[in-house]
Design an enzyme around this catalytic site. Structure first.
Site, PDB file in Angstrom:
ATOM      1  N   CYS A 157      14.689  -0.813   6.887  1.00 54.25           N
ATOM      2  CA  CYS A 157      14.337   0.597   6.698  1.00 54.25           C
ATOM      3  C   CYS A 157      13.505   1.140   7.855  1.00 54.25           C
ATOM      4  O   CYS A 157      12.272   1.017   7.860  1.00 54.25           O
ATOM      5  CB  CYS A 157      13.595   0.775   5.370  1.00 54.25           C
ATOM      6  SG  CYS A 157      13.213   2.508   5.019  1.00 54.25           S
TER       7      CYS A 157
ATOM      8  N   CYS B 213      10.936   3.860   6.958  1.00 55.04           N
ATOM      9  CA  CYS B 213       9.705   3.368   6.322  1.00 55.04           C
ATOM     10  C   CYS B 213       8.789   2.721   7.364  1.00 55.04           C
ATOM     11  O   CYS B 213       7.577   2.892   7.331  1.00 55.04           O
ATOM     12  CB  CYS B 213      10.001   2.293   5.270  1.00 55.04           C
ATOM     13  SG  CYS B 213      11.269   2.721   4.094  1.00 55.04           S
ATOM     14  N   ASP B 214       9.373   1.933   8.244  1.00 54.67           N
ATOM     15  CA  ASP B 214       8.562   1.018   9.038  1.00 54.67           C
ATOM     16  C   ASP B 214       8.367   1.388  10.504  1.00 54.67           C
ATOM     17  O   ASP B 214       7.556   0.760  11.188  1.00 54.67           O
ATOM     18  CB  ASP B 214       9.171  -0.394   8.949  1.00 54.67           C
ATOM     19  CG  ASP B 214       9.180  -0.888   7.515  1.00 54.67           C
ATOM     20  OD1 ASP B 214       8.309  -0.439   6.745  1.00 54.67           O
ATOM     21  OD2 ASP B 214      10.048  -1.697   7.153  1.00 54.67           O
TER      22      ASP B 214
END
Ligand code: NDP
Length: 485
Positions: free
Chosen positions: A182, A185-186
């Site tokens: 992801c 997200c990261d």
């Protein structure tokens, strides 16, 4: 046809012990052309069931949420089981440019809007995962995480797909410690670092584009000598100066220092030579697998794991069970198509229930038996500083779970309601704390959190566990059970 409907209607009314009269069943299906059903069900079966649901939808991505909009708008009581990843894959993309009539919009906002629209019409969304199903006889039995059995008169399967993993050595060991699927997200955790994106499809290009503004360099590793991504996507890559593509390259092994990833072993798929590359992060974008394990041996599933449908309908090999979205579509795999197939599934489910004489009046008679999710939320306090940490966590006499989240991380936002529900189960035994990563980055660093969502368990003054992924209610409950005496 109406005669049959009246007969079945009486069946269901009698089964429910009501005083319902046949004329109320004299309505005609507007969708009978879509699917033809055998009308041979024994409605007296409902009498023995405690918890009944006219429409159960499993999964709430574009397919499930669109189906819920249509069934609830047709006044069918609908519960959507959101599963382990509420909102589905669309919440993990950033902007979507091809959602009709909307223009450029965040994937997570599209899903939220869709969900709210369905809720306005009465659909109930519940952060529960269905653990097992029995589709051998009608009404169909669905068992939730609490072991409760729910008897569904119709089911729409919209469980979507899960990201594929490489299966390479080191991948599991360094999951959440440099290996992830992801980017949205990261990416902020890799500021100024060098990362690779594995894959050559549209998702891989999207991941590279999400990473580019944050990192120093992105190398896309494509195992063949060409990319599968669309021309438009490949063109987009040329506008990203810190992204390059390395063809004929696969990952053989992911290597680290025990804590985080620091290099990968590469295989040149043309020459078969191996080499090493120092790297800080490995982002996987190598496609998805349909999520059909729950239905194995109960529905017709093709050799690639996709649910098979009947003709142009969304009906599966079992009458009254429908499927929509990535779980059945291996051709188009677009959010808009998933949404359309969800709408078709809803119309098919409506037609199916009508063909069995199901009406609003029957729904009213069923009212006491209708499944209503129990949501007992617990207390989750927010901490915003290292002082708060000392006060609420370090000196706590009971174990503490810290849920690290971030506003930009869709998986984190999906986890928060699950954490609240699980907190309800451990009230007084475990303390639950949420930490906005952006507010206290120093704490994240201190507790070695380099990925969100992350659960950190603190007991008697020290970290006893870290978990870097999304968990559903039963997984989290099981995981935390070990920390209470
Ligand atoms: P795809 O199946 O299209 O692509 C997967 C990529 O991963 C391919 O390059 C494949 O290589 C590679 N791959 C698969 N397994 C491995 C492995 N073990 N090691 C290395 N590489 C591997 O999946 P996507 O998720 O990219 O896209 C799915 C669908 O969603 C597509 O239809 C796509 O168009 C759509 N999509 C659309 C978007 C948009 O319109 N904005 C955005 C994202 C997705 P190979 O080619 O060699 O098999």
């Amino acid at each position: 046809m109406n005669q049959k409907i009246i007969f079945l209607g009486f069946g269901i009314a009698a089964a429910l012990g009501g005083t319902y009269i046949g004329t109320q069943f004299l309505f005609k299906s507007g969708h009978d052309n879509f699917i033809q059903h055998k009308r041979t069900v024994d409605f007296s079966l409902l009498k023995q069931k405690d918890t009944v649901l006219p429409v159960a939808i499993i999964g709430d991505g574009p397919a499930g949420a669109s189906a819920a909009l249509y069934t609830s708008r047709s006044d069918l009581y609908t519960v959507v089981f959101q599963g382990p990843k509420p909102g589905g894959l669309l919440t993990e993309t950033s902007y979507v440019e091809n959602w009709p009539a909307v223009g450029k919009e965040l994937g997570s906002r599209i899903i939220n809007n869709l969900r709210s629209q369905a809720q306005e019409h009465g659909a109930v969304f519940v952060p529960e995962t269905i653990k097992s199903v029995d589709l051998r006889s009608w009404p169909y039995k669905l068992s939730n995480e609490d072991g409760q059995d729910i008897y569904a008169l119709s089911v729409i399967i919209a469980t979507g797909a899960v990201p594929r993993v490489l299966g390479a050595p080191g991948e599991k060991e360094y999951w959440g410690k440099g290996v992830t699927t992801c980017a949205i997200c990261d990416a902020p955790f890799y500021k100024g670092r060098d990362v690779v994106v594995v894959g050559g499809g549209d998702s891989a290009v999207e991941e590279a584009a999400q990473l580019a503004p944050h990192v120093r360099s992105v190398t896309m590793l494509v195992r063949k000598d060409s990319m599968r991504a669309s021309k438009a996507s490949q063109q987009h890559l040329t506008s990203l100066p810190n992204v390059k593509v390395q063809y004929n390259t696969a990952i053989d092994e992911i290597i680290g220092d025990g804590k985080v990833v620091n290099k990968i072993r590469l295989l040149d798929t043309a020459t078969k030579k191996t080499s090493e590359m120092p790297i800080d992060g490995v982002f996987l974008a190598i496609g998805h697998e349909p999520r059909t394990a729950l239905f194995k041996d109960q529905l017709n599933i093709d050799e690639n794991g996709y649910i098979q449908l009947k003709g142009r309908s969304q009906e599966t090999s079992v009458e009254g069970i429908f499927a929509a979205g990535d779980v059945e579509d291996h051709v188009y795999r677009q959010a808009g198509v998933a949404s359309g197939s969800g709408i078709k599934a809803a119309l098919d489910a409506y037609s199916f229930l009508q063909s069995r004489g199901y009406t609003k009046q029957i729904q009213q008679q069923l009212q006491p038996k209708l499944y209503e999710p129990q949501a007992q939320k617990g207390t989750v306090i927010a901490i915003n500083s290292l002082e708060d940490f000392k006060k609420e966590v370090a000196n706590s006499p009971i174990p503490v779970v810290l849920d690290f989240w971030a506003r930009w991380c869709p998986s984190c936002l999906r986890m928060l309601p699950v954490v609240e529900l699980v907190a309800g189960r451990f009230e007084g035994k475990i303390k639950f704390v949420k930490v906005d990563f952006a507010q206290v980055p120093a704490l994240a660093e201190q507790l070695q959190v380099a990925k969100v969502p992350a659960l950190v368990v603190y007991k008697q003054g020290e970290v006893v566990a870290r978990y870097f992924d999304v968990m559903n209610k039963s997984e989290m409950t099981e995981f935390l059970q070990q920390f209470i005496a």
